[in-house]
Motif scaffolding. Structure first.
Motif, short mmCIF file in Angstrom:
data_model
loop_
_atom_site.label_atom_id
_atom_site.label_comp_id
_atom_site.label_asym_id
_atom_site.label_seq_id
_atom_site.Cartn_x
_atom_site.Cartn_y
_atom_site.Cartn_z
N ALA A 65 22.90 -33.31 33.19
CA ALA A 65 23.16 -33.68 34.58
C ALA A 65 21.92 -33.44 35.44
CB ALA A 65 24.34 -32.88 35.12
N TYR A 66 21.24 -32.33 35.21
CA TYR A 66 20.06 -32.00 36.01
C TYR A 66 18.96 -33.05 35.80
CZ TYR A 66 16.46 -29.16 38.24
OH TYR A 66 15.47 -28.71 39.08
N LEU A 67 18.85 -33.54 34.57
CA LEU A 67 17.82 -34.53 34.24
C LEU A 67 18.29 -35.97 34.48
CD1 LEU A 67 16.56 -32.88 30.94
CD2 LEU A 67 15.35 -32.93 33.13
N GLY A 68 19.54 -36.15 34.84
CA GLY A 68 20.05 -37.49 35.10
C GLY A 68 20.23 -38.33 33.85
N LYS A 69 20.48 -37.68 32.72
CA LYS A 69 20.66 -38.39 31.45
C LYS A 69 22.10 -38.25 30.97
CE LYS A 69 16.37 -39.72 31.07
NZ LYS A 69 16.04 -41.15 31.31
N GLU A 70 22.51 -39.15 30.05
CA GLU A 70 23.90 -39.13 29.59
C GLU A 70 24.22 -37.88 28.79
OE1 GLU A 70 24.44 -44.00 29.17
OE2 GLU A 70 24.56 -42.73 27.39
N LYS A 71 23.30 -37.49 27.93
CA LYS A 71 23.54 -36.33 27.08
C LYS A 71 22.24 -35.56 26.86
CE LYS A 71 27.47 -37.90 24.21
NZ LYS A 71 27.89 -38.13 22.80
N ALA A 72 22.42 -34.32 26.37
CA ALA A 72 21.27 -33.48 26.02
C ALA A 72 21.65 -32.59 24.84
CB ALA A 72 20.84 -32.64 27.20
N VAL A 73 20.66 -32.16 24.09
CA VAL A 73 20.89 -31.25 22.97
C VAL A 73 19.85 -30.15 23.00
CG1 VAL A 73 19.56 -32.68 21.37
CG2 VAL A 73 21.24 -31.07 20.46
N PHE A 74 20.29 -28.92 22.72
CA PHE A 74 19.39 -27.76 22.73
C PHE A 74 18.73 -27.60 21.36
CE2 PHE A 74 18.22 -23.30 22.44
CZ PHE A 74 17.71 -23.03 23.70
N PHE A 75 17.42 -27.43 21.37
CA PHE A 75 16.63 -27.23 20.16
C PHE A 75 15.97 -25.85 20.20
CE2 PHE A 75 16.90 -31.79 19.88
CZ PHE A 75 16.76 -32.10 18.53
N PRO A 76 15.76 -25.24 19.03
CA PRO A 76 15.04 -23.97 19.03
C PRO A 76 13.57 -24.10 19.38
CG PRO A 76 15.53 -24.65 16.78
CD PRO A 76 16.26 -25.60 17.69
N SER A 77 13.00 -25.31 19.23
CA SER A 77 11.58 -25.50 19.57
C SER A 77 11.32 -26.92 20.07
CB SER A 77 10.68 -25.21 18.36
OG SER A 77 10.63 -26.32 17.49
N GLY A 78 10.34 -27.04 20.94
CA GLY A 78 9.94 -28.35 21.44
C GLY A 78 9.24 -29.16 20.38
N SER A 85 19.88 -37.71 17.42
CA SER A 85 19.00 -36.53 17.40
C SER A 85 19.73 -35.32 16.82
CB SER A 85 18.49 -36.22 18.80
OG SER A 85 19.47 -35.62 19.62
N ARG A 86 21.04 -35.25 16.99
CA ARG A 86 21.81 -34.14 16.41
C ARG A 86 21.76 -34.18 14.88
NH1 ARG A 86 24.91 -31.73 20.39
NH2 ARG A 86 25.32 -33.04 22.24
N VAL A 87 21.81 -35.39 14.34
CA VAL A 87 21.72 -35.53 12.89
C VAL A 87 20.36 -35.04 12.40
CG1 VAL A 87 21.73 -37.17 10.97
CG2 VAL A 87 23.32 -37.47 12.89
N TRP A 88 19.31 -35.45 13.11
CA TRP A 88 17.96 -35.04 12.73
C TRP A 88 17.74 -33.55 12.96
CZ3 TRP A 88 14.54 -37.11 9.70
CH2 TRP A 88 14.57 -38.49 9.47
N LYS A 89 18.37 -33.00 13.96
CA LYS A 89 18.28 -31.56 14.19
C LYS A 89 18.83 -30.79 12.98
CE LYS A 89 20.00 -27.93 17.29
NZ LYS A 89 21.02 -27.62 18.33
N ARG A 90 19.95 -31.27 12.45
CA ARG A 90 20.53 -30.63 11.25
C ARG A 90 19.60 -30.79 10.06
NH1 ARG A 90 25.70 -29.12 9.69
NH2 ARG A 90 25.77 -28.46 11.88
N ARG A 91 19.00 -31.97 9.91
CA ARG A 91 18.07 -32.20 8.81
C ARG A 91 16.84 -31.29 8.88
NH1 ARG A 91 18.40 -38.79 9.47
NH2 ARG A 91 20.22 -39.14 8.12
N HIS A 92 16.41 -30.98 10.12
CA HIS A 92 15.24 -30.13 10.31
C HIS A 92 15.57 -28.64 10.23
CE1 HIS A 92 11.59 -32.45 11.78
NE2 HIS A 92 12.45 -33.40 11.51
N GLY A 93 16.83 -28.31 10.06
CA GLY A 93 17.21 -26.90 10.03
C GLY A 93 17.30 -26.28 11.40
#
Length: 363
Positions: free
Chosen positions: A60-73, A229-237
């Motif tokens: 919401a803060y970024l004005g996007k539909e969804k967001a996902v938290f990652f351990p690293s950029g 991106s959630r799928v890829w996040k799982r693939r990246h550990g």
């Protein structure tokens, strides 16, 4: 003890440190946890109220539909570029020669994803619209880093940013923002995070820089992009069993500091002015466009280090913990203004820079 570590130790011992929010100590996390209900249930493998609420808040803060938290950029941005390349079927992206992906990630984009980077612009200036228009090859995505850290945190004019965005959208090129310091540039542009992010198809933000959290990043975009991106996040550990120390820290310090970004910017401009009044010292940019800038000093590193140590010992003010060689007869360091600056005795700071100015005049 090496000269470099001697400078770092002198900085650590100084009574008044200029940059940043404060020391990176375990107490920072304890402060966060003291504000939280200890019975609150942890997130688990990317799901749960803690992580989902924070993701929704940042979307919401970024004005996007969804967001996902990652351990690293680093993980978040590689995944973003991979998704856009897969979608277009062209394994090529463009970014600045001094982008983080190019100089700090050991060729991860090439080795892990077989994506070829196209480097735009000279390394000592920003990417311009003409660079994008004259790209010699087809790409899937253009990455813009705002601000461009390695050249002092410079920013393009907002009108040029709008023109680049329009050009990319007309040609089906996805535009991704390396917004590690997005919060810090909002005062300069005079626009909200959502307004700036609206020019981009995907956005990455960091929580350990201007916000001062422990670690972690958000990747935001439309629903299909984030679901992939959630799928890829799982693939990246990236789906650790729990990420709550990072999430709680990010949320707490976001609330504490997001309203201070204007002050950090004003303080950075004031500090840069003091540096630029010294002989043989110049900031890049001359007037900062965020809370960070680079300090360039016309003295070789091996000669400046002992002078800085002496300055810290005599004035109690620590300007930097490190120096990098910027040429045969010059060196540089980065400054990021945070909470420390507000409580810094300004007369002490002026005394330290006057001391340094005198030494530069004698050099």
């Amino acid at each position: 003890m090496s000269k470099q570590s001697a400078l770092a130790e002198a900085f650590r011992q100084s009574a008044y440190k200029v940059p940043g929010h404060g020391d990176l100590i375990v107490q920072n996390l304890r402060t966060v946890l003291d504000q939280i209900d200890g019975e609150l249930e942890s997130d688990r493998y990317g799901s749960g109220k803690i992580i989902e609420d924070f993701q929704d808040k940042m979307a919401a803060y970024l004005g996007k539909e969804k967001a996902v938290f990652f351990p690293s950029g680093t993980m978040a941005q590689q995944i973003a570029l991979r998704i856009w390349c897969d979608q277009r079927g062209v394994a090529k992206v463009a970014y600045h020669p001094l982008a983080h992906l190019e100089i700090h990630e050991n060729d991860a984009l090439r080795e892990l994803h077989r994506i070829e980077p196209i480097l735009l612009a000279d390394k000592d200036r920003l990417i311009r619209l003409e660079d994008v228009m004259n790209m010699p090859e087809e790409i899937s995505c253009l990455l813009l880093e705002l601000p461009q850290r390695e050249i002092g945190g410079q920013l393009p004019a907002y009108e040029e940013l709008e023109a680049i965005s329009k050009y990319c959208r007309e040609r089906g090129i996805k535009l991704h923002m390396d917004g590690a310091r997005l919060f810090e540039i909002m005062p300069y542009y005079g626009r909200s995070a959502a307004e700036i992010s609206s020019l981009f198809d995907s956005v990455y933000i960091s929580f350990y820089k201007g916000i001062g959290g422990i670690a972690g990043a958000i990747l935001a975009g439309d629903s299909d992009f984030i679901d992939t991106s959630r799928v890829w996040k799982r693939r990246h550990g990236g789906d650790l069993i729990s990420l709550y120390p990072y999430i709680l820290s990010a949320d707490y310090y976001f609330q504490q500091r997001i309203g201070k970004m204007q002050q950090y910017h004003e303080d950075a401009k004031a500090l840069a002015g003091l540096y630029n009044a010294c002989h043989g010292i110049a900031t890049r940019p001359v007037e900062p466009v965020s809370n960070m800038f680079h300090v360039h000093i016309d003295m070789p590193k091996h000669q400046l280090e002992p002078l800085l140590i002496q300055c810290y010992e005599e004035t109690g003010v620590g300007l930097t913990s490190y120096l990098v060689e910027a040429g045969d007869t010059s060196c540089a360091y980065e400054v990021s203004v945070g909470d420390r600056y507000a409580s810094l005795p300004k007369e002490r700071l002026k005394e330290a820079l006057q001391w340094l100015d005198k030494k530069m005049m004698e050099f």
